[in-house]
Enzyme design. Sequence first.
Site, PDB file in Angstrom:
ATOM      1  N   GLU A  16      37.758  47.214  49.874  1.00  0.00           N
ATOM      2  CA  GLU A  16      36.457  47.807  49.880  1.00  0.00           C
ATOM      3  C   GLU A  16      35.337  47.022  50.746  1.00  0.00           C
ATOM      4  OE1 GLU A  16      36.251  48.908  45.384  1.00  0.00           O
ATOM      5  OE2 GLU A  16      36.413  46.867  45.352  1.00  0.00           O
ATOM      6  N   GLU A  61      44.003  48.169  42.000  1.00  0.00           N
ATOM      7  CA  GLU A  61      43.483  47.886  40.689  1.00  0.00           C
ATOM      8  C   GLU A  61      44.113  48.515  39.555  1.00  0.00           C
ATOM      9  OE1 GLU A  61      40.194  46.911  43.880  1.00  0.00           O
ATOM     10  OE2 GLU A  61      41.956  48.414  43.493  1.00  0.00           O
TER      11      GLU A  61
END
Length: 265
Positions: free
Chosen positions: A121, A141
């Site tokens: 990210e 995740e």
Amino acid sequence: MVDVTAEEAADAVGWEIADDQVMVLDLKRGPANALGPSICAGIGAALDEAERHGRIKVVVVSSSLPGVFAAGADIKHMNGIDSESFTAYGDMLRGVLDRLASDRWITVAAVDGLALGGGLELALACHMRVAGREARLGLPEVKLGLIPGAGGTQRLPRVVGRGRALDIMLTARQVPADEAQTMGLVDRLVDPGAAKDAAVRLAKELCSMSMPALRAIVRTVDASFDMAIDEGFRYEVSQEQELFDDGEAAEGLTAFIEKRRPNFA
């Protein structure tokens, strides 16, 4: 609240200025550059310094840890805090990434080794990504019962498309660097260990360009995701007009005719 001392921030992120216009950040929080409050604060402090400096055009984000760019969010920190502190931590992380993604500077991620979860990210928040051939990138995740929460679900589809983004996030797989380049997740591929040097060379190349034009490109491309195409065309024209109004276009065109190097802002 997330409290980080200046010393903790400096221990997590170092920085230096190259040629007066390039700031190079080095993530250095062992063992894996988990994006905890200290790294967030360190990046924020470096960007504050870049603003004070006033002449920074390009920010390079790199790692001084062998084999890892950043391996994710700080799970230990997340696991030991209450909901209020978790929200504050998430806001801090997203705020730092938004600063990198803005048009204040052009940002380049130098990815050698792992860029996973929050690490990817972070790289996605940068405008360009240079990677070593042994780099591996992913958003795992889902294995923790979570989703990418610092912009990954929004930025990754914009870079690689919906199908590829879902494949990466739903399977939690690590994407090899050569495949990442093929799908557009990585812009330039270099020898292992050479990403930082290549990113700095790219940054210096970008510094020879018109900074107002570079910023206008970022704004116009980003706007294309939120506008109908006709509206986007009109916005493109307005950005082009501004470059004539502030003299950048005139300088570039005149320098081309006179066969000299332009004196851009």
